[in-house]
Motif scaffolding. Structure first.
Motif, PDB file in Angstrom:
ATOM      1  N   PHE A   1      -2.255 -18.270  70.203  1.00  0.00           N
ATOM      2  CA  PHE A   1      -0.830 -18.572  70.222  1.00  0.00           C
ATOM      3  C   PHE A   1      -0.562 -20.070  70.231  1.00  0.00           C
ATOM      4  O   PHE A   1       0.327 -20.560  69.530  1.00  0.00           O
ATOM      5  N   VAL A   2      -1.344 -20.817  71.009  1.00  0.00           N
ATOM      6  CA  VAL A   2      -1.148 -22.264  71.094  1.00  0.00           C
ATOM      7  C   VAL A   2      -1.398 -22.903  69.731  1.00  0.00           C
ATOM      8  O   VAL A   2      -0.634 -23.758  69.268  1.00  0.00           O
ATOM      9  N   VAL A   3      -2.474 -22.472  69.071  1.00  0.00           N
ATOM     10  CA  VAL A   3      -2.800 -23.018  67.745  1.00  0.00           C
ATOM     11  C   VAL A   3      -1.660 -22.734  66.777  1.00  0.00           C
ATOM     12  O   VAL A   3      -1.236 -23.599  66.004  1.00  0.00           O
ATOM     13  N   ARG A   4      -1.140 -21.504  66.825  1.00  0.00           N
ATOM     14  CA  ARG A   4      -0.083 -21.131  65.888  1.00  0.00           C
ATOM     15  C   ARG A   4       1.186 -21.951  66.109  1.00  0.00           C
ATOM     16  O   ARG A   4       1.784 -22.450  65.161  1.00  0.00           O
ATOM     17  N   LEU A   5       1.583 -22.101  67.386  1.00  0.00           N
ATOM     18  CA  LEU A   5       2.807 -22.856  67.658  1.00  0.00           C
ATOM     19  C   LEU A   5       2.617 -24.333  67.332  1.00  0.00           C
ATOM     20  O   LEU A   5       3.531 -24.986  66.816  1.00  0.00           O
ATOM     21  N   THR A   6       1.416 -24.860  67.607  1.00  0.00           N
ATOM     22  CA  THR A   6       1.132 -26.244  67.233  1.00  0.00           C
ATOM     23  C   THR A   6       1.224 -26.392  65.719  1.00  0.00           C
ATOM     24  O   THR A   6       1.763 -27.382  65.208  1.00  0.00           O
ATOM     25  N   GLY A   7       0.737 -25.393  65.004  1.00  0.00           N
ATOM     26  CA  GLY A   7       0.836 -25.381  63.545  1.00  0.00           C
ATOM     27  C   GLY A   7       2.289 -25.466  63.087  1.00  0.00           C
ATOM     28  O   GLY A   7       2.615 -26.205  62.152  1.00  0.00           O
ATOM     29  N   VAL A   8       3.161 -24.739  63.785  1.00  0.00           N
ATOM     30  CA  VAL A   8       4.583 -24.750  63.412  1.00  0.00           C
ATOM     31  C   VAL A   8       5.181 -26.146  63.593  1.00  0.00           C
ATOM     32  O   VAL A   8       5.903 -26.655  62.723  1.00  0.00           O
ATOM     33  N   ILE A   9       4.853 -26.784  64.731  1.00  0.00           N
ATOM     34  CA  ILE A   9       5.350 -28.154  64.973  1.00  0.00           C
ATOM     35  C   ILE A   9       4.849 -29.088  63.863  1.00  0.00           C
ATOM     36  O   ILE A   9       5.621 -29.845  63.268  1.00  0.00           O
ATOM     37  N   LEU A  10       3.553 -29.011  63.577  1.00  0.00           N
ATOM     38  CA  LEU A  10       2.981 -29.864  62.528  1.00  0.00           C
ATOM     39  C   LEU A  10       3.610 -29.527  61.172  1.00  0.00           C
ATOM     40  O   LEU A  10       3.795 -30.409  60.336  1.00  0.00           O
TER      41      LEU A  10
END
Lengths: 264, 299
Positions: free
Chosen positions: B234-243
């Motif tokens: 989940f953290v990777v996915r949300l970080t992906g969204v920010i990026l």
């Protein structure tokens, strides 16, 4: 104990497609009854299960579980008392979630879902033990997405989930129909084990008449929204597929060749 | 050289829209709903924050009220969708239109200035590096909170609602309530992003939310592509969204720098999103033959 009293369900009322799916259906299940349900297409088998589970409201009659009327409760509130397995293996589990997450969802069925962690180490241990009994090697794959599993594996997990916390009623809607014969036999034997071990009161719809005869302590046959045959105990043990077809023909009056296509 | 100078600004805007895109991610990816409320709730967040600060409020309570106002917007869409049975996409459009009037009434006019020199804002365009640090912290806190929330029993039930509604109800989950909650949470985050944008750009304008959903979707899609080869959590996915939001704005700035007619930007954004949304369909249509053959081999 499950009680259906004069339950009526009409689809598309007041239209040309109006269909009386359940016709003043009454049925009482004692605690620990394992009832198999057979009948042709459109006989009302699935409608009966969905009416009990609360998928849609009924148009008449009442449904009780252990004396509590549940016919006015919304579906998610009835889930507290009822475990369900569907025909489509995709329906019973959340494909994008892990095995352990799916099991935790079932573990909390009927409980308040607060802001505590969904899964603790103790939970994981319990899930592992439960999965071990399936003997499908799933106990080491707790963090595998359920969507990656085969239909048989998914049905087995759904069964485990449905039987968690010993529900007062287990509803199985042709849960082996979509599986290949070998897998279906395996899932059915797991079903029998779980039901016997926890003495779950069960309604199991099946298209396979031999399965209906071999399993459970009671068999009901439905036609046109009512129960046309109700056999239990010793009498049920003596049943054969031929006898069932004959009975169906006699009572429903439809042609034999069609019956076989519809029933077997 | 100009492009390099513009970079910190682009990244800051990217962070803000990345936060907004996390709101879109909650509805679009987790709840499997296309929620168009965001075009309106983004501006509601901007307007509420700007008006409160202009009226002497401290920035923190102003942002909190903006967030709550956004949640109310989501609540309204949720009620349209569940209680009144209106399809989600229409519910969002209805709320969006309602918010057009509401946002005009909040500001009393079509735009409201929030000059950084007159008000004690948290982030300002003039101090981009400071803004970057603050925004990065916001992203970290939001991702951490959401990671925690979606790991709880309640959060897991919300995810199950979006993943398989029939299964969720069979497991005793109140799917209607969870949808309303998810829409409120999503729009709360979008409005918070709006509050940040109002401070950063020093204004709130009724037109600022136009096409927000498309930018949000673009960020979600870019984010998905970025992390496709990483271990998924989940953290990777949300970080992906920010990026994804950051990359969107860097591309946006570059396109402006190259000298493209800015009138065309919205059209180009929409077309790019359309192409990416079509990819799953294309894959199914044009690669289906091969897939079927493979299935047959396995059987």
């Amino acid at each position: 104990m499950l009680e259906l009293k004069n339950v009526t369900k009409i689809f598309n009322p007041n239209t040309v497609n109006e269909k009386l799916a359940l016709d003043r259906l009454s049925l009482t299940l004692e605690d620990g009854d394992f009832v198999t349900v057979i009948g042709g297409n459109g006989a009302g088998k699935s409608t009966m299960l969905n009416a009990i589970a609360g998928t849609y409201p009924i148009d008449g009659g009442k449904i009780f579980i252990n004396g509590r009327e549940i016919s006015k409760l919304p579906e998610h509130k009835r889930a507290k008392f009822i475990g369900r397995v569907f025909q489509d293996p995709m329906t019973g589990t959340a494909a994008d979630m892990w095995i352990e997450e799916n099991m935790s969802l079932a573990m909390n069925r009927g409980k308040r879902r607060g802001l505590g962690w969904a899964i603790t180490d103790a939970d994981r241990q319990l899930y592992k033990e439960l999965l071990q009994r399936l003997d499908l090697g799933l106990e080491d794959r707790l963090s595998t997405k359920v969507g990656l599993l085969s239909g048989g594996q998914r049905q087995a997990i759904t069964l485990l989930m449905a039987s968690m916390n010993n529900p007062e009623l287990l509803l199985l809607d042709e849960h082996t129909a979509a599986l290949d014969p070998k897998t279906a036999a395996k899932v059915l034997s797991i079903t029998r084990e779980i039901i016997e071990e926890s003495k779950l009161t069960t309604l199991m719809i099946t298209h396979n008449m031999q399965d209906a005869i071999n399993n459970g302590n009671r068999l009901i046959m439905m036609n046109a929204g009512t129960i046309i045959l109700d056999v239990r105990g010793e009498e049920k043990k003596k049943l054969t597929v031929e006898k069932l077809l004959e009975t169906f023909h006699k009572i429903s009056g439809s042609s034999f060749a069609n019956d076989r296509a519809l029933l077997s | 050289m100009d492009l390099l100078n513009a970079l910190p600004g682009a990244v800051a805007q990217g962070f803000i829209w990345g936060i907004m895109a996390i709101g879109v991610y909650i509805t679009y990816k987790i709840l499997d709903l296309a929620d168009l409320t965001v075009d309106g709730s983004m501006v509601t967040g901007m307007a509420v924050c700007a008006m409160l600060m202009v009226n002497g409020w401290n920035v923190w309570p102003a942002m909190l009220i903006a967030l709550l106002a956004g949640m109310l917007c989501g609540l309204l869409t949720g009620i349209f969708h569940t209680f009144m049975g209106i399809p989600a996409i229409l519910s969002g459009i209805l709320t969006q239109l309602i918010l057009w009037s509401v946002n005009l009434k909040i500001m009393g006019k079509a735009n409201q200035a929030l000059p950084a020199r007159s008000y004690d804002v948290l982030i300002r365009q003039l101090d981009k590096y400071h803004a970057l640090v603050i925004l990065a912290l916001f992203c970290v806190v939001i991702i951490a909170l959401l990671y925690w929330f979606f790991g709880t029993k309640f959060g897991a039930a919300v995810r199950a609602t979006g993943c398989n509604e029939k299964m969720a109800r069979a497991q005793g989950i109140n799917t209607s309530f969870n949808k309303v909650f998810g829409l409120a949470l999503s729009n709360g985050i979008v409005a918070l992003a709006g509050a940040l944008l109002a401070q950063y750009s020093g204004k709130a304008d009724i037109n600022d939310g136009r096409g927000a959903i498309v930018i949000g979707l673009a960020a979600v899609i870019i984010g998905d592509a970025l992390i496709s080869r990483l271990p998924q959590n989940f953290v990777v996915r949300l970080t992906g969204v920010i990026l994804g939001g950051v990359i969107y704005y860097i591309v946006y700035q570059t396109v402006i720098f190259i000298g493209l007619d800015t009138d065309l930007l919205k059209m180009l954004s929409a077309l790019v999103v359309a192409i990416f949304l079509a990819i799953p369909h294309f894959k199914k249509t044009y690669f289906s033959k091969r897939t079927r053959k493979e299935d047959a081999d396995h059987a």
